[in-house]
Design an enzyme around this catalytic site. Structure first.
Site, PDB file in Angstrom:
ATOM      1  N   GLN B 237       0.815  -1.261   0.097  1.00 44.10           N
ATOM      2  CA  GLN B 237      -0.111   0.178   0.002  1.00 44.10           C
ATOM      3  C   GLN B 237       0.977   1.244   0.100  1.00 44.10           C
ATOM      4  O   GLN B 237       0.464   2.341  -0.457  1.00 44.10           O
ATOM      5  CB  GLN B 237      -1.030   0.079   1.292  1.00 44.10           C
ATOM      6  CG  GLN B 237      -1.841  -1.063   1.181  1.00 44.10           C
ATOM      7  CD  GLN B 237      -3.000  -1.205   2.301  1.00 44.10           C
ATOM      8  OE1 GLN B 237      -3.304  -1.882   2.929  1.00 44.10           O
ATOM      9  NE2 GLN B 237      -3.673   0.083   2.669  1.00 44.10           N
ATOM     10  N   ARG B 384      -9.714  -0.435   7.024  1.00 50.86           N
ATOM     11  CA  ARG B 384     -10.666   0.225   6.333  1.00 50.86           C
ATOM     12  C   ARG B 384     -11.232   1.384   7.241  1.00 50.86           C
ATOM     13  O   ARG B 384     -12.267   1.610   7.390  1.00 50.86           O
ATOM     14  CB  ARG B 384     -11.960  -0.315   5.745  1.00 50.86           C
ATOM     15  CG  ARG B 384     -12.683   0.532   4.612  1.00 50.86           C
ATOM     16  CD  ARG B 384     -13.553  -0.488   3.841  1.00 50.86           C
ATOM     17  NE  ARG B 384     -13.938   0.550   2.811  1.00 50.86           N
ATOM     18  CZ  ARG B 384     -14.364   0.146   1.682  1.00 50.86           C
ATOM     19  NH1 ARG B 384     -14.528  -1.169   1.263  1.00 50.86           N
ATOM     20  NH2 ARG B 384     -14.488   0.994   0.577  1.00 50.86           N
ATOM     21  N   CYS B 385     -10.271   2.117   7.871  1.00 49.39           N
ATOM     22  CA  CYS B 385     -10.651   3.267   8.656  1.00 49.39           C
ATOM     23  C   CYS B 385      -8.998   4.101   8.775  1.00 49.39           C
ATOM     24  O   CYS B 385      -8.166   3.381   8.573  1.00 49.39           O
ATOM     25  CB  CYS B 385     -11.049   3.030   9.882  1.00 49.39           C
ATOM     26  SG  CYS B 385      -9.936   2.281  11.012  1.00 49.39           S
ATOM     27  N   GLU B 760     -13.164   5.234   3.827  1.00 52.42           N
ATOM     28  CA  GLU B 760     -13.301   4.415   5.111  1.00 52.42           C
ATOM     29  C   GLU B 760     -14.524   5.088   5.964  1.00 52.42           C
ATOM     30  O   GLU B 760     -14.896   4.168   6.765  1.00 52.42           O
ATOM     31  CB  GLU B 760     -11.896   4.687   6.005  1.00 52.42           C
ATOM     32  CG  GLU B 760     -10.835   4.166   5.063  1.00 52.42           C
ATOM     33  CD  GLU B 760      -9.567   4.538   5.312  1.00 52.42           C
ATOM     34  OE1 GLU B 760      -9.167   5.529   6.065  1.00 52.42           O
ATOM     35  OE2 GLU B 760      -8.497   3.746   5.150  1.00 52.42           O
TER      36      GLU B 760
END
Lengths: 288, 806
Positions: B237, B384-385, B760
């Site tokens: 990422q 996902r945050c 997110e």
């Protein structure tokens, strides 16, 4: 996720397959749709040295009617079962059950024979076959024999099939026209094994239940035929009390494992709940 | 001008710029199976690695015998800690200032920990060889429960640092203690609690789960011994950060390290960190001089690489009788597993957990976090945050519901009463953040109107009465959540990764014929960057998005960036993109003026061209200007038309939203069915509404998964349970509710185009919304707080405990 090495065999006939099984012994496994066997091979929980693929064996596929019976070849897929007009008319519970197995991709490959033969208590069809009093045809080098589904399951992955035998077809007595049926399956998600499931067939005459049979999935080491639970329905109008009695009787014969699907207590209660709901739905479908 | 002259609207439409529901350009290859993922890479002579993993959660390693594995034909090497020690690579630094074992040295600390790395000619031989490595263990007592980790008699887990009582984030109180982190005014907060009319106190456990991208973590390392250069393709990422880390760890100069992240099949935080597989593949390639591939399987992914959450949050609110919140106090026990491998900015041991005052004007607050080691896999990544934001929002949004119930107040009214007001922005929170913009009351009212909130409550009342009369076995839950995210990390004054400031970058190059290649320091894992960045450039430069190629992930060509996670791509690299484009436009303005033979002050920008003020028929399009940039420039001007921008954001961005969930729960089976889910998101300026909706759908689906059953559990002996998709809940389209999306637009005042980031938000807001719906369904029966995940069997147990099965 990487299986051990194995030899792959693809016989053309039952005789050839049986001969291979006899010759290769305990290290050989018949391969049908592969949806139970391949995953355990990938995790190396099972490492057979030989796979005998039955896909090329002639005569193991198909659904036919005989007087009083439906006969289904072991390599008939769940997809073919769910799409059969003959089964929809004579044994609609099979369509209802097959549609609750896996997902479409799995149903294109997964077979009835594989589902009933490998003795996984999570498989759906064994309890249905017990409910219907089906008989499995087993062929070995010494010949052919029939074993009732109700006598077939001995323990988890332990069945009456002998090493060297292949399950070739399933013979199912056709229930009376107008019977009620239901397969109620509680599961966490599509493709999962049942938390608990119940197969019910029954007939109603003049408002009274005259025949009933109940099978239970994944609430013990083996699929269960809930004889006493069904007996509790006979002669009743399937009123609330009769259904409660049947559910209670079904619960008493369960012995589920605690796993990600829930604690044993929950799964036992859900077996009862699925029995209740299956009876109610079967009743609503039964012609009186 | 004639009838064929395109209108302004037609010219704008042709660009497919900001606000356009443009289809994702990358989907053409993805939907045809033509993506290019790490595991698609096949290099001549490539070898394959596989791990020998610990069967024990905590044990001393008495011996490792690799002889049988080495004797297997096709096996090229077996690495153990003993091989890595001389290279000082048996441990590697983590982003959180700790070290993590690459291969277990002396002892193992969690089940499935890496012990040896087998390298073989093919993947099957490698797997066979792992079974031939013989490891002798001496089992040690296990710490599974974080609440037992700091007991005086608890077994010491990290013997490698047992004497190092000063950790990366201050003193450690116990050998199994990692850090204590405090924010806010403790005395002031305690004083308010001592005298408050109403207080609440609950332990909210946010269970351990896992990002579980469909593509697992993997890499191919290839050392070219002739050139002395190392190329690593991987599921990264943050590829540039990986390059820097690899250079530092390997000693290979950074310009000789080439890190390439090809297409990535989902990340969700799982692919931020550095894992033993990467290190071992690199070492093996350096040693053997041939490419080495390592690809995790599903069980390895779920049980070893970076879990998320495992936060145990004791949350308190103090309020007046009429519902004005006066103070908040939270203590978090954070279970980090065997190593502190959280992927947070360096100075934030608990991420941005101090966003926990949420969307409310809470005058005083105190947050304290203690991190501990346990015999579990390490991680604690932001799934996902943004960093620990789902934990923070879960905590406040559950606490709001508990307080509302205690006050006998509707929880929406309680929220409305305590929201930060529009005129308070920029708002300084009690725990130190400056919220950039918001209009919470308007968003909440729009959401309430959309779902018909009063009618839902009336229906619920009717249902509850029917339930009490025995006429139904279904409970009705109405879930509400209102969240404020904190994303776009971040300003380099307070955010860095291993010392590198968390800026991001964009480079834009316009070719003579007017098409564009643009490269960013971020890396899409499915977010659609190739589509949305092109839209920003299209609007800024008047070149159709279809004529713009966006490239990411190749550290040789892309400018340095900190990567994609924490919804930072749009807030940071998106800003860099706009700023780089504006540099180009400034130069283009001068070229246009030169071509039009007027002063640069006499031309003005008009969609896709500069025109002479007052003379709209006198113009030069950007395409014409691009050509001129290579052959007809103002005297003395440098040729070419390109720009780079490194954007250090002045602040975070603060997206927000209002979510409603309507859920029916069957008390006889515990099965919960979401009848309706409405999500209103405000992410500032909307670049591509279709991609935003897709992001919201995906984030809500993961929120649904986490709230309703997705977890990684350990039994009392430390065995990891359910680390496969048989048990780990990944909902299919069948289970997933239908999502309704909506929006308001409150631009970020400090972002060049006003965008805030959205990927997110739906996860952050969705999890408490589902959990609140479950809790709300049972609240009238005084069930107390019902912890996640809300499996059917757990809800059945709740119902059973309330006597509903009698």
């Amino acid at each position: 996720m990487i299986p051990s090495g194995f030899e792959y065999h693809r016989p053309n006939s039952v005789q050839e397959a049986v001969a291979l099984l006899a010759q290769l012994g305990e290290e050989a496994r018949p391969l049908a749709g592969g949806h139970s066997l391949i995953p355990v091979m990938k995790t190396r929980l099972s490492a057979p040295e030989h796979l005998i693929d039955l896909a090329g064996v002639s005569g193991l596929k198909g659904i036919r009617q005989e007087p009083g019976h439906i006969v289904i070849g072991a390599m008939t897929t769940q997809y073919e079962i769910s799409g059969s007009p003959l089964l929809a008319e004579t044994l609609p519970i099979l369509r209802e059950t097959s549609l609750q197995i896996g997902d479409p991709q799995i149903r294109y490959l997964g077979t009835l024979g594989g589902n009933v033969a490998n003795g996984d208590p999570g498989n759906d069809m064994p309890a249905v076959m017990m409910c219907l009093d089906a008989e499995y045809q087993l062929v070995g080098q010494s010949g052919q024999r029939g074993v009732r589904a109700r006598d077939f399951y001995l323990g988890a992955y332990d069945t009456a099939r002998q090493n060297g035998e292949i399950l070739t077809e399933i013979r199912i007595p056709v229930p009376p026209r107008g019977h009620g049926y239901a397969y109620e399956k509680l599961k966490r998600k599509v493709g999962d094994y049942a938390v608990a499931a119940a197969a019910v067939i029954l007939t109603m005459t003049n408002g009274k239940c005259t025949m009933a049979s109940i099978g239970l999935t994944n609430v013990a080491d083996t699929p269960l035929w809930a004889e006493a639970a069904a007996q509790a329905l006979i002669g009743t109008g399937l009123d609330h009390a009769a259904i409660a009695n049947a559910a209670a009787a079904a619960e008493t014969i369960t012995d589920p494992a605690a796993d990600g699907r829930g604690p044993a207590e929950y799964r036992t209660k859900m077996a009862g709940m699925m029995v209740r709901r299956a009876i109610a739905r079967a009743k609503s479908r039964a012609q009186n | 001008m004639n009838d064929m002259t395109p209108t302004q609207a037609e010219r704008t439409g042709k660009l497919e710029g900001l606000g356009c529901r443009r289809k994702r350009t990358e989907d053409i290859r993805f939907t045809q199976g033509r993506g290019n993922y790490v595991d698609d890479l096949k290099l001549p002579g490539m070898l394959f690695g596989d791990f020998v993993r610990s069967s024990h959660p905590h044990a001393r390693i008495k011996s490792i015998d690799t002889s049988k594995a080495l004797a297997l034909p096709g096996v090229k090497a077996v690495l153990t800690a003993a091989d890595l020690k001389p290279l000082k690579l048996h441990y590697m630094p983590t982003l959180a200032g700790d070290v993590a074992a690459v291969l277990a040295d002396d002892k193992v600390l969690f089940q499935n920990q890496e012990i040896a790395f087998v390298v073989a000619e093919d993947r099957y031989i490698a797997a066979d060889a792992t079974e031939l490595v013989e490891v002798e263990y001496e089992a040690l007592p296990v710490v599974v429960d974080p609440f037992q980790a700091m007991a005086p008699d608890a077994p010491v887990l990290r013997e490698d640092i047992k004497d190092k009582m000063d950790g990366a984030h201050g003193p450690r109180k116990h050998p199994n203690h990692i850090f204590n982190w405090q924010v806010g005014d403790k005395q002031g907060t305690d004083a308010v609690f001592d005298t408050a009319e109403v207080t609440t106190k609950d332990l909210f456990v946010y269970h351990r789960t896992h990002p579980s991208p469909l593509e697992t973590c993997q890499c191919v390392a290839s050392m070219d011994k002739i050139k002395g250069e190392l190329t690593v393709w991987g599921t990264f990422q943050a590829p540039h950060v990986i390059r820097t880390v690899v250079s530092i760890l390997s000693g290979i100069a950074e310009h000789k390290v080439h890190v390439i992240a090809p297409d990535i099949g989902g990340g969700f935080g799982n692919k931020v960190g550095v894992y033993p597989g990467y290190v071992c593949a690199i070492v093996a390639s350096i040693v053997l001089g041939v490419p080495v591939k390592w690809v995790e399987d599903r069980m390895e992914n779920l049980s070893t690489t970076s879990f998320a959450r495992d936060y145990h949050m004791t949350t308190e609110l103090a309020a007046t009788k009429d519902g004005k919140i006066l103070a908040m106090r939270i203590h978090v026990l954070a279970d980090h597993g065997a190593f502190d491998a959280c992927a947070d900015p360096s100075r934030w041991p608990a991420g941005f957990m101090n966003i926990c005052t949420g969307s409310y004007d809470i005058p005083v607050a105190h947050l304290e976090v203690d991190g501990v080691y346990t015999n579990k896999a390490s991680g604690g990544v932001a799934y996902r945050c943004s960093f620990r934001v789902t934990e923070a929002v879960y905590s406040i949004e559950r606490a709001i519901e508990v307080l509302a119930h205690k006050l006998g107040m509707d929880s929406v009214d309680l929220r409305m009463k305590n929201f930060i007001k529009a005129e308070q922005f920029p708002y300084h929170s009690a725990l130190g953040w400056e919220y950039d913009s918001g209009n919470y009351h308007v968003a909440m009212q729009k959401a309430m109107d959309a779902v018909g909130y009063p009618a839902l409550r009336a229906e619920q009342k009717t249902r509850q009465e029917a339930f009490r009369r025995g006429e139904t076995r279904q409970l009705l839950g109405i879930g509400v959540s209102f969240f404020t995210e904190i994303v776009g990390a971040g300003p380099s004054r307070n955010c860095d990764i291993l010392g590198v400031g968390m800026f991001d970058s964009a480079e834009i190059r316009i070719h003579p014929t007017g098409s564009i290649v643009a490269r960013m320091g971020t890396k899409s894992q499915g977010q659609g960057h190739e589509t949305t960045y092109a839209q920003i450039i299209a609007t800024e430069l008047g070149i159709p998005a279809d004529d713009i190629t966006v490239e990411e992930g190749n550290t040789d060509t892309a400018p340095y960036g900190l990567g994609t996670y924490g919804s930072r791509s749009t807030p940071v690299a998106g800003a860099a993109t706009a700023m780089a484009a504006r540099k180009i436009r400034a130069k283009a303005q001068m070229i246009a003026a030169h071509l039009l033979e007027v002063s640069e002050y006499d031309v003005e920008w008009d969609i896709d061209r500069f025109k002479v003020k007052g003379l709209p028929e006198k113009f030069k399009t950007m395409k014409e200007i691009a050509w001129a940039a290579y052959n007809n420039l103002p005297p003395g001007m440098e040729p070419g038309l390109e720009a780079v921008n490194y954007y250090d954001p002045p602040n975070m961005t603060y997206p927000f939203g209002a979510y409603f969930c309507v859920m029916d729960i069957d008390v006889d089976t515990g099965v919960a069915k979401t009848r309706r889910f409405y999500a209103l998101d405000d992410c500032g300026t909307r670049i591509n509404p279709m991609i935003i909706e897709g992001q919201v759908h995906g984030g809500l689906t993961e929120a649904f998964a986490v709230a309703m059953g997705q977890e990684i559990t350990y039994d009392a002996q430390g065995n990891v349970m359910g680390a496969s998709f048989m048990d780990f809940f990944l909902p299919t389209a069948v289970e997933t509710p239908k999502w309704e999306t909506d929006f308001t637009v409150t631009p970020s005042p400090h972002h060049p185009i006003g965008a805030k980031g959205v990927g997110e938000s739906p996860h952050v807001g969705g999890v408490p919304c589902f959990s609140n719906a479950v809790n709300d369904a049972f609240a009238f029966l005084e069930a107390g707080h019902i912890p996640m995940p809300h499996h059917a069997w757990r809800l059945w147990k709740v119902a059973d405990g309330l006597g509903l099965h009698a």
